[in-house]
Design a protein around this motif. Structure first.
Motif, PDB file in Angstrom:
ATOM      1  N   ARG A 119      21.511   7.935  -8.262  1.00  0.00           N
ATOM      2  CA  ARG A 119      20.062   7.739  -8.335  1.00  0.00           C
ATOM      3  C   ARG A 119      19.559   6.929  -7.149  1.00  0.00           C
ATOM      4  NH1 ARG A 119      16.901   5.394 -12.949  1.00  0.00           N
ATOM      5  NH2 ARG A 119      15.267   6.155 -11.570  1.00  0.00           N
ATOM      6  N   ALA A 120      20.344   5.948  -6.732  1.00  0.00           N
ATOM      7  CA  ALA A 120      19.961   5.143  -5.571  1.00  0.00           C
ATOM      8  C   ALA A 120      19.946   6.008  -4.311  1.00  0.00           C
ATOM      9  CB  ALA A 120      20.914   3.966  -5.402  1.00  0.00           C
ATOM     10  N   ALA A 121      20.931   6.909  -4.193  1.00  0.00           N
ATOM     11  CA  ALA A 121      20.980   7.822  -3.048  1.00  0.00           C
ATOM     12  C   ALA A 121      19.801   8.782  -3.080  1.00  0.00           C
ATOM     13  CB  ALA A 121      22.299   8.597  -3.056  1.00  0.00           C
ATOM     14  N   ALA A 122      19.488   9.287  -4.278  1.00  0.00           N
ATOM     15  CA  ALA A 122      18.377  10.223  -4.416  1.00  0.00           C
ATOM     16  C   ALA A 122      17.053   9.575  -4.026  1.00  0.00           C
ATOM     17  CB  ALA A 122      18.304  10.745  -5.855  1.00  0.00           C
ATOM     18  N   HIS A 123      16.939   8.275  -4.275  1.00  0.00           N
ATOM     19  CA  HIS A 123      15.710   7.565  -3.921  1.00  0.00           C
ATOM     20  C   HIS A 123      15.502   7.566  -2.408  1.00  0.00           C
ATOM     21  CE1 HIS A 123      12.503   4.697  -3.845  1.00  0.00           C
ATOM     22  NE2 HIS A 123      13.233   3.759  -3.271  1.00  0.00           N
ATOM     23  N   VAL A 124      16.578   7.390  -1.647  1.00  0.00           N
ATOM     24  CA  VAL A 124      16.475   7.451  -0.193  1.00  0.00           C
ATOM     25  C   VAL A 124      15.938   8.816   0.228  1.00  0.00           C
ATOM     26  CG1 VAL A 124      17.750   7.357   1.984  1.00  0.00           C
ATOM     27  CG2 VAL A 124      18.363   5.799   0.123  1.00  0.00           C
ATOM     28  N   GLU A 125      16.490   9.873  -0.372  1.00  0.00           N
ATOM     29  CA  GLU A 125      16.059  11.224  -0.030  1.00  0.00           C
ATOM     30  C   GLU A 125      14.611  11.479  -0.464  1.00  0.00           C
ATOM     31  OE1 GLU A 125      19.352  14.384   0.167  1.00  0.00           O
ATOM     32  OE2 GLU A 125      19.700  13.346  -1.729  1.00  0.00           O
ATOM     33  N   GLU A 126      14.209  10.918  -1.591  1.00  0.00           N
ATOM     34  CA  GLU A 126      12.832  11.108  -2.069  1.00  0.00           C
ATOM     35  C   GLU A 126      11.820  10.517  -1.089  1.00  0.00           C
ATOM     36  OE1 GLU A 126      12.759   9.347  -5.928  1.00  0.00           O
ATOM     37  OE2 GLU A 126      14.025  10.901  -6.820  1.00  0.00           O
ATOM     38  N   LEU A 127      12.166   9.379  -0.497  1.00  0.00           N
ATOM     39  CA  LEU A 127      11.269   8.768   0.490  1.00  0.00           C
ATOM     40  C   LEU A 127      11.131   9.657   1.720  1.00  0.00           C
ATOM     41  CD1 LEU A 127      12.490   5.071   0.212  1.00  0.00           C
ATOM     42  CD2 LEU A 127      10.150   5.864  -0.249  1.00  0.00           C
ATOM     43  N   PRO A 145      15.087  -1.241   2.384  1.00  0.00           N
ATOM     44  CA  PRO A 145      15.577  -1.754   1.099  1.00  0.00           C
ATOM     45  C   PRO A 145      16.195  -0.658   0.235  1.00  0.00           C
ATOM     46  CG  PRO A 145      13.171  -1.770   1.145  1.00  0.00           C
ATOM     47  CD  PRO A 145      13.634  -1.491   2.537  1.00  0.00           C
ATOM     48  N   ALA A 146      15.718   0.586   0.381  1.00  0.00           N
ATOM     49  CA  ALA A 146      16.294   1.690  -0.398  1.00  0.00           C
ATOM     50  C   ALA A 146      17.749   1.919   0.007  1.00  0.00           C
ATOM     51  CB  ALA A 146      15.488   2.967  -0.188  1.00  0.00           C
ATOM     52  N   TYR A 147      18.027   1.819   1.308  1.00  0.00           N
ATOM     53  CA  TYR A 147      19.419   1.968   1.756  1.00  0.00           C
ATOM     54  C   TYR A 147      20.276   0.832   1.192  1.00  0.00           C
ATOM     55  CZ  TYR A 147      23.674   1.625   4.310  1.00  0.00           C
ATOM     56  OH  TYR A 147      25.008   1.506   4.597  1.00  0.00           O
ATOM     57  N   LYS A 148      19.766  -0.391   1.215  1.00  0.00           N
ATOM     58  CA  LYS A 148      20.525  -1.535   0.695  1.00  0.00           C
ATOM     59  C   LYS A 148      20.855  -1.329  -0.780  1.00  0.00           C
ATOM     60  CE  LYS A 148      20.630  -3.973   4.463  1.00  0.00           C
ATOM     61  NZ  LYS A 148      21.921  -4.133   5.192  1.00  0.00           N
ATOM     62  N   GLU A 192       0.558   5.430   5.313  1.00  0.00           N
ATOM     63  CA  GLU A 192       1.427   5.641   4.149  1.00  0.00           C
ATOM     64  C   GLU A 192       2.819   6.105   4.586  1.00  0.00           C
ATOM     65  OE1 GLU A 192      -0.326   8.097   1.160  1.00  0.00           O
ATOM     66  OE2 GLU A 192      -2.084   6.805   0.913  1.00  0.00           O
ATOM     67  N   ALA A 193       2.872   6.915   5.637  1.00  0.00           N
ATOM     68  CA  ALA A 193       4.171   7.358   6.164  1.00  0.00           C
ATOM     69  C   ALA A 193       4.949   6.171   6.723  1.00  0.00           C
ATOM     70  CB  ALA A 193       3.968   8.418   7.245  1.00  0.00           C
ATOM     71  N   CYS A 194       4.250   5.277   7.419  1.00  0.00           N
ATOM     72  CA  CYS A 194       4.910   4.074   7.957  1.00  0.00           C
ATOM     73  C   CYS A 194       5.422   3.187   6.822  1.00  0.00           C
ATOM     74  CB  CYS A 194       3.939   3.293   8.839  1.00  0.00           C
ATOM     75  SG  CYS A 194       3.566   4.087  10.418  1.00  0.00           S
ATOM     76  N   ALA A 195       4.623   3.060   5.754  1.00  0.00           N
ATOM     77  CA  ALA A 195       5.033   2.251   4.603  1.00  0.00           C
ATOM     78  C   ALA A 195       6.263   2.854   3.929  1.00  0.00           C
ATOM     79  CB  ALA A 195       3.885   2.127   3.606  1.00  0.00           C
ATOM     80  N   ALA A 196       6.276   4.170   3.775  1.00  0.00           N
ATOM     81  CA  ALA A 196       7.421   4.846   3.161  1.00  0.00           C
ATOM     82  C   ALA A 196       8.655   4.719   4.039  1.00  0.00           C
ATOM     83  CB  ALA A 196       7.096   6.316   2.916  1.00  0.00           C
ATOM     84  N   GLY A 210       0.808  -1.210   0.000  1.00  0.00           N
ATOM     85  CA  GLY A 210       0.000   0.000   0.000  1.00  0.00           C
ATOM     86  C   GLY A 210       0.844   1.264   0.000  1.00  0.00           C
ATOM     87  N   GLY A 211       0.189   2.337  -0.343  1.00  0.00           N
ATOM     88  CA  GLY A 211       0.884   3.621  -0.329  1.00  0.00           C
ATOM     89  C   GLY A 211       1.381   4.011  -1.705  1.00  0.00           C
ATOM     90  N   GLU A 212       1.501   5.302  -1.893  1.00  0.00           N
ATOM     91  CA  GLU A 212       1.937   5.836  -3.187  1.00  0.00           C
ATOM     92  C   GLU A 212       3.344   6.417  -3.100  1.00  0.00           C
ATOM     93  OE1 GLU A 212       0.178   5.448  -5.958  1.00  0.00           O
ATOM     94  OE2 GLU A 212      -1.291   4.353  -4.752  1.00  0.00           O
ATOM     95  N   HIS A 213       4.158   5.882  -2.203  1.00  0.00           N
ATOM     96  CA  HIS A 213       5.504   6.428  -2.029  1.00  0.00           C
ATOM     97  C   HIS A 213       6.403   6.073  -3.222  1.00  0.00           C
ATOM     98  CE1 HIS A 213       5.501   2.419   0.012  1.00  0.00           C
ATOM     99  NE2 HIS A 213       6.593   2.270  -0.700  1.00  0.00           N
ATOM    100  N   PRO A 214       7.488   6.830  -3.401  1.00  0.00           N
ATOM    101  CA  PRO A 214       8.416   6.546  -4.512  1.00  0.00           C
ATOM    102  C   PRO A 214       8.975   5.127  -4.426  1.00  0.00           C
ATOM    103  CG  PRO A 214       8.907   8.662  -3.489  1.00  0.00           C
ATOM    104  CD  PRO A 214       7.897   7.992  -2.606  1.00  0.00           C
ATOM    105  N   ARG A 215       9.175   4.523  -5.590  1.00  0.00           N
ATOM    106  CA  ARG A 215       9.711   3.151  -5.641  1.00  0.00           C
ATOM    107  C   ARG A 215      10.848   3.086  -6.655  1.00  0.00           C
ATOM    108  NH1 ARG A 215       6.042  -0.033  -2.909  1.00  0.00           N
ATOM    109  NH2 ARG A 215       3.969   0.909  -2.656  1.00  0.00           N
ATOM    110  N   LEU A 216      11.805   2.227  -6.369  1.00  0.00           N
ATOM    111  CA  LEU A 216      12.955   2.049  -7.258  1.00  0.00           C
ATOM    112  C   LEU A 216      13.529   0.659  -7.029  1.00  0.00           C
ATOM    113  CD1 LEU A 216      14.835   3.638  -9.299  1.00  0.00           C
ATOM    114  CD2 LEU A 216      16.335   4.036  -7.335  1.00  0.00           C
TER     115      LEU A 216
END
Length: 275
Positions: free
Chosen positions: A187-195, A235-238, A225-229, A124-130
């Motif tokens: 891009r992987a680092a930016a994804h962490v920041e986007e979340l 996994p974004a850090y990994k 949604e905040a908890c999901a993000a 669930g949730g509409e958070h950024p995904r990568l």
């Protein structure tokens, strides 16, 4: 008779004054109760708002940590984020605000049952995904564009030596690959920041607004949604760590002072030790 009537009148007046005094005392006590309710509501709202501010502050820390390739600090930051966005801490504050507000305003008490389904570890949730597949697809596209650029600039040149041509192309390709590897890690680092941004800039203001409006359903949705993000930051850090490791292997110097430190430590580990 006049004295008795006057005495009776004075008695009625004293009684009326006493009743007024009782009413004033009741009003004073009610005002104190309302003031205590207001103070408690404001304190709980401050608790919730403080978490949102801490998330935004964390983004500033992440900016610096990522710029310095301090991957261990990044890991600690996202772990602290997951500690902040904790349903067991935030939901009681939300429900306290809603309950006390209802009591203060003489409204019906809200249903405070917990919709567990909203907080399950689902998709669930509409958070950024990568994913790594996303990154690798873009990586291949970057290399393809680099090859095309080489062909446009050098392909038609009259090379006197085919080995020189192949060597030039190989050098260009190697440099393009190093840049594409760096871009993949960025891009992987930016994804962490986007979340983190998504929680601090979008979800938390929505949560605050919902609580202020007494809309528990909307507040619960924003919190879920905040908890999901926040969970997604693990996994974004990994993903960031893996791609930063590839960058280090490709060009240690591109990691600046951190690359120098890791290279020195690696050299020390591989050097023969005195018995």
């Amino acid at each position: 008779m006049t004295v008795e009537t006057g005495g009776h009148g004075m008695g009625e007046l004293a009684k009326a004054v006493a009743e007024l005094e009782d009413q004033v005392e009741d009003v004073r006590m009610l005002r104190q109760i309302v003031e205590r309710l207001d103070a408690e509501i404001a304190a709980r709202m401050d608790e919730i708002e403080t978490i949102g501010g801490a998330v935004l502050d964390l983004h500033g820390d992440l900016d610096n940590q990522i710029a310095e390739y301090d991957y261990q600090a990044v890991e600690q930051s996202v772990a602290s984020l997951r500690g902040m966005v904790d349903v067991e801490e935030v939901l009681p504050a939300i429900d306290t605000v809603l309950l006390l507000t209802a009591l203060r305003d003489d409204e019906s008490v809200p249903d405070l049952t917990l919709p567990l389904s909203a907080f399950e570890n689902g998709e669930g949730g509409e958070h950024p995904r990568l994913t790594q597949e996303d990154l690798d697809r873009d990586f291949k596209a970057d290399l393809a564009r680099a090859d095309k650029r080489w062909e446009e600039f050098w392909g038609d040149r009259a090379w006197t030596d085919s080995d020189e041509r192949d060597s030039h192309r190989a050098e260009h390709r190697a440099e393009a690959e190093r840049e594409a590897i760096k871009d993949r890690a960025r891009r992987a680092a930016a994804h962490v920041e986007e979340l983190v941004d998504h929680i601090g800039d979008t979800l938390w203001p929505d949560l605050m607004e919902a609580v202020g409006a007494g809309d528990r359903k909307r507040a619960i949705r924003a919190l879920a949604e905040a908890c999901a993000a926040a969970r997604e930051t693990e996994p974004a850090y990994k993903l960031y760590e893996v791609n930063l490791s590839v960058q280090y292997e490709s060009s240690p110097e591109s990691l600046g002072a951190m690359g120098e430190y890791l290279s020195g430590f690696e050299t020390w580990l591989m050097s023969p030790k005195d018995e």
